[in-house]
Design a protein around this motif. Structure first.
Motif, PDB file in Angstrom:
ATOM      1  N   ARG A  28       0.830  -1.198   0.000  1.00  0.00           N
ATOM      2  CA  ARG A  28       0.000   0.000   0.000  1.00  0.00           C
ATOM      3  C   ARG A  28       0.875   1.263   0.000  1.00  0.00           C
ATOM      4  NH1 ARG A  28      -5.234   1.319   1.086  1.00  0.00           N
ATOM      5  NH2 ARG A  28      -5.621   3.373   1.984  1.00  0.00           N
ATOM      6  N   GLY A  29       0.639   2.148  -0.953  1.00  0.00           N
ATOM      7  CA  GLY A  29       1.365   3.406  -1.035  1.00  0.00           C
ATOM      8  C   GLY A  29       2.716   3.314  -1.707  1.00  0.00           C
ATOM      9  N   PHE A  30       3.088   2.142  -2.213  1.00  0.00           N
ATOM     10  CA  PHE A  30       4.420   1.949  -2.770  1.00  0.00           C
ATOM     11  C   PHE A  30       4.719   2.957  -3.881  1.00  0.00           C
ATOM     12  CE2 PHE A  30       7.196  -0.098  -5.937  1.00  0.00           C
ATOM     13  CZ  PHE A  30       8.312  -0.371  -5.160  1.00  0.00           C
ATOM     14  N   PHE A  31       3.823   3.087  -4.836  1.00  0.00           N
ATOM     15  CA  PHE A  31       4.087   3.965  -5.968  1.00  0.00           C
ATOM     16  C   PHE A  31       3.878   5.442  -5.602  1.00  0.00           C
ATOM     17  CE2 PHE A  31       3.208  -0.102  -8.127  1.00  0.00           C
ATOM     18  CZ  PHE A  31       4.418  -0.219  -8.791  1.00  0.00           C
ATOM     19  N   ALA A  32       2.971   5.724  -4.670  1.00  0.00           N
ATOM     20  CA  ALA A  32       2.799   7.106  -4.209  1.00  0.00           C
ATOM     21  C   ALA A  32       4.055   7.578  -3.491  1.00  0.00           C
ATOM     22  CB  ALA A  32       1.593   7.211  -3.287  1.00  0.00           C
ATOM     23  N   CYS A  33       4.683   6.688  -2.729  1.00  0.00           N
ATOM     24  CA  CYS A  33       5.921   7.029  -2.035  1.00  0.00           C
ATOM     25  C   CYS A  33       7.019   7.347  -3.047  1.00  0.00           C
ATOM     26  CB  CYS A  33       6.331   5.872  -1.137  1.00  0.00           C
ATOM     27  SG  CYS A  33       7.896   6.115  -0.261  1.00  0.00           S
ATOM     28  N   GLU A  34       7.131   6.532  -4.096  1.00  0.00           N
ATOM     29  CA  GLU A  34       8.154   6.776  -5.113  1.00  0.00           C
ATOM     30  C   GLU A  34       7.908   8.103  -5.823  1.00  0.00           C
ATOM     31  OE1 GLU A  34       9.962   4.778  -9.192  1.00  0.00           O
ATOM     32  OE2 GLU A  34       9.023   3.498  -7.679  1.00  0.00           O
ATOM     33  N   ALA A  35       6.649   8.387  -6.148  1.00  0.00           N
ATOM     34  CA  ALA A  35       6.323   9.645  -6.812  1.00  0.00           C
ATOM     35  C   ALA A  35       6.681  10.841  -5.937  1.00  0.00           C
ATOM     36  CB  ALA A  35       4.840   9.678  -7.180  1.00  0.00           C
ATOM     37  N   ALA A  36       6.400  10.742  -4.631  1.00  0.00           N
ATOM     38  CA  ALA A  36       6.759  11.828  -3.717  1.00  0.00           C
ATOM     39  C   ALA A  36       8.271  12.003  -3.674  1.00  0.00           C
ATOM     40  CB  ALA A  36       6.209  11.530  -2.316  1.00  0.00           C
ATOM     41  N   GLY A  37       9.001  10.903  -3.668  1.00  0.00           N
ATOM     42  CA  GLY A  37      10.454  10.981  -3.661  1.00  0.00           C
ATOM     43  C   GLY A  37      10.999  11.658  -4.901  1.00  0.00           C
ATOM     44  N   LEU A  38      10.463  11.314  -6.066  1.00  0.00           N
ATOM     45  CA  LEU A  38      10.923  11.926  -7.314  1.00  0.00           C
ATOM     46  C   LEU A  38      10.663  13.431  -7.307  1.00  0.00           C
ATOM     47  CD1 LEU A  38       9.714   9.147  -9.778  1.00  0.00           C
ATOM     48  CD2 LEU A  38      12.099   9.766  -9.316  1.00  0.00           C
ATOM     49  N   ALA A  39       9.505  13.846  -6.811  1.00  0.00           N
ATOM     50  CA  ALA A  39       9.209  15.277  -6.741  1.00  0.00           C
ATOM     51  C   ALA A  39      10.160  15.991  -5.785  1.00  0.00           C
ATOM     52  CB  ALA A  39       7.753  15.480  -6.301  1.00  0.00           C
ATOM     53  N   TRP A  40      10.460  15.373  -4.667  1.00  0.00           N
ATOM     54  CA  TRP A  40      11.323  15.969  -3.637  1.00  0.00           C
ATOM     55  C   TRP A  40      12.755  16.108  -4.124  1.00  0.00           C
ATOM     56  CZ3 TRP A  40      14.572  13.421   0.394  1.00  0.00           C
ATOM     57  CH2 TRP A  40      14.814  14.242   1.502  1.00  0.00           C
ATOM     58  N   LEU A  41      13.173  15.195  -4.995  1.00  0.00           N
ATOM     59  CA  LEU A  41      14.538  15.234  -5.516  1.00  0.00           C
ATOM     60  C   LEU A  41      14.721  16.244  -6.640  1.00  0.00           C
ATOM     61  CD1 LEU A  41      15.289  11.392  -5.638  1.00  0.00           C
ATOM     62  CD2 LEU A  41      16.094  13.036  -3.923  1.00  0.00           C
ATOM     63  N   THR A  42      13.659  16.810  -7.115  1.00  0.00           N
ATOM     64  CA  THR A  42      13.731  17.787  -8.199  1.00  0.00           C
ATOM     65  C   THR A  42      14.018  19.156  -7.595  1.00  0.00           C
ATOM     66  OG1 THR A  42      12.137  16.464  -9.462  1.00  0.00           O
ATOM     67  CG2 THR A  42      12.516  18.730 -10.187  1.00  0.00           C
ATOM     68  N   VAL A  43      15.280  19.580  -7.646  1.00  0.00           N
ATOM     69  CA  VAL A  43      15.691  20.842  -7.026  1.00  0.00           C
ATOM     70  C   VAL A  43      16.475  21.670  -8.039  1.00  0.00           C
ATOM     71  CG1 VAL A  43      15.807  19.739  -4.754  1.00  0.00           C
ATOM     72  CG2 VAL A  43      17.885  19.940  -6.130  1.00  0.00           C
ATOM     73  N   PRO A  44      16.475  23.005  -7.890  1.00  0.00           N
ATOM     74  CA  PRO A  44      17.248  23.847  -8.809  1.00  0.00           C
ATOM     75  C   PRO A  44      18.730  23.479  -8.790  1.00  0.00           C
ATOM     76  CG  PRO A  44      15.720  25.176  -7.513  1.00  0.00           C
ATOM     77  CD  PRO A  44      15.696  23.793  -6.927  1.00  0.00           C
ATOM     78  N   GLY A  45      19.285  23.279  -9.951  1.00  0.00           N
ATOM     79  CA  GLY A  45      20.699  22.945 -10.052  1.00  0.00           C
ATOM     80  C   GLY A  45      21.031  21.498  -9.801  1.00  0.00           C
ATOM     81  N   GLY A  46      20.049  20.682  -9.404  1.00  0.00           N
ATOM     82  CA  GLY A  46      20.279  19.277  -9.139  1.00  0.00           C
ATOM     83  C   GLY A  46      20.202  18.449 -10.412  1.00  0.00           C
ATOM     84  N   PRO A  47      20.386  17.148 -10.294  1.00  0.00           N
ATOM     85  CA  PRO A  47      20.270  16.289 -11.467  1.00  0.00           C
ATOM     86  C   PRO A  47      18.850  16.296 -12.015  1.00  0.00           C
ATOM     87  CG  PRO A  47      21.244  15.107  -9.593  1.00  0.00           C
ATOM     88  CD  PRO A  47      20.684  16.385  -9.067  1.00  0.00           C
ATOM     89  N   ARG A  48      18.737  16.018 -13.296  1.00  0.00           N
ATOM     90  CA  ARG A  48      17.412  15.825 -13.856  1.00  0.00           C
ATOM     91  C   ARG A  48      16.798  14.595 -13.214  1.00  0.00           C
ATOM     92  NH1 ARG A  48      15.882  14.230 -20.086  1.00  0.00           N
ATOM     93  NH2 ARG A  48      13.651  13.931 -19.715  1.00  0.00           N
ATOM     94  N   VAL A  49      15.497  14.651 -12.947  1.00  0.00           N
ATOM     95  CA  VAL A  49      14.756  13.545 -12.343  1.00  0.00           C
ATOM     96  C   VAL A  49      13.645  13.147 -13.299  1.00  0.00           C
ATOM     97  CG1 VAL A  49      13.356  12.842 -10.359  1.00  0.00           C
ATOM     98  CG2 VAL A  49      15.292  14.393 -10.030  1.00  0.00           C
ATOM     99  N   VAL A  50      13.437  11.848 -13.479  1.00  0.00           N
ATOM    100  CA  VAL A  50      12.412  11.410 -14.403  1.00  0.00           C
ATOM    101  C   VAL A  50      11.053  12.009 -14.009  1.00  0.00           C
ATOM    102  CG1 VAL A  50      11.867   9.286 -13.121  1.00  0.00           C
ATOM    103  CG2 VAL A  50      11.499   9.382 -15.600  1.00  0.00           C
TER     104      VAL A  50
END
Length: 262
Positions: free
Chosen positions: A20-42
């Motif tokens: 339960r929540g496995f893919f929602a957790c991954e989606a939240a992680g991808l959004a959180w990793l998207t920062v100015p100057g950081g690596p591109r995130v899928v």
């Protein structure tokens, strides 16, 4: 709701009966990793209970220039910070997940202001229990883990580093190379020590790893005790491979514990 298939140009990551929540957790992680100057995130296109829709990426061969740029961007991602050691990504509460799609295990969340205590309590203690539960905890590994855990709680490896914003599962298979440079996929995102991501890259290797490391150091200096810290931070991912797959990973874990000399 489950659809019949992904839209055109979209990669669907699917698992029936996912936790339960496995893919929602991954989606939240991808959004959180998207920062100015950081690596591109899928980019996330959509999320459901049994799937995650992602932009489809066209892969190319990595180059030294792309590797150096990735190293610099990774340092900036880590510098974006987190609320605490063990903190989950924004938009997600509670434990995360670590491991392959077909058998992910819980990644314990925490809110600690000391990295050593966090690593002992939320990573190595659960690892020890998982190894024991699958009959894969040897007396040598048990003694080594107990000694390292005690040293961590005593503050042996604590430093002045603030909690970093981590990908959390940064082996080379989770770094795709596109015409626009490196792209991060499949995170186990959380707040932790920056050496956790760097040690994961070192564990299984990556293209132009030395160049990635050099680019990183241009933005954030690497610690003097880099090699020792790599071994320390590899205990959890290597140990989890022993939990999941057994085989020679258990012996590799014992050798890694011996290198730490505690």
């Amino acid at each position: 709701m489950t659809s019949s298939g992904p839209p055109t140009g979209v990669h669907r990551k699917r698992r029936a009966g996912a936790p339960r929540g496995f893919f929602a957790c991954e989606a939240a992680g991808l959004a959180w990793l998207t920062v100015p100057g950081g690596p591109r995130v899928v980019r996330v296109v959509g999320v459901g209970e049994d799937h995650l829709d992602l932009e489809r990426l066209e892969e190319v061969r990595p180059t030294p220039d792309a590797a150096r740029a990735f190293g610099r961007a990774l340092a900036r991602l880590h510098d974006a910070g987190a609320d605490a050691f063990g903190a989950p990504p924004d938009g997600w509460a509670g434990d995360g997940f670590f491991g392959p799609l077909d058998q992910p295990l819980p990644l314990r969340a925490a809110h600690d202001d000391r990295w050593g205590r966090f690593y002992a309590d939320a990573r190595l203690e659960p690892l020890r229990a998982d190894l024991a539960g699958r009959g894969r905890l040897t007396p040598t590994a048990a003694a080594g883990l107990d000694a390292v855990t005690a040293a961590l709680r005593a503050g042996r490896w604590d430093d002045d580093e603030a909690p970093a914003r981590l990908h959390g599962d940064l082996w080379s298979g989770n770094v795709l190379w596109s015409r626009d440079g490196a792209v991060l996929i499949d995170p186990a995102a959380h707040g932790g020590h920056r050496m956790t991501d760097l040690a994961m890259l070192e564990l299984f290797g990556a293209p132009f790893l030395g160049t990635i490391r050099a680019g990183y150091g241009e933005v954030h200096p690497l610690p003097a005790a880099y090699d020792e810290l790599v071994a320390l931070h590899q205990l959890y991912p290597l140990g989890m491979h022993a939990v999941l797959f057994g085989g020679g990973y258990g012996r590799d874990l014992e050798r890694l514990l011996a290198r730490l000399g505690v």
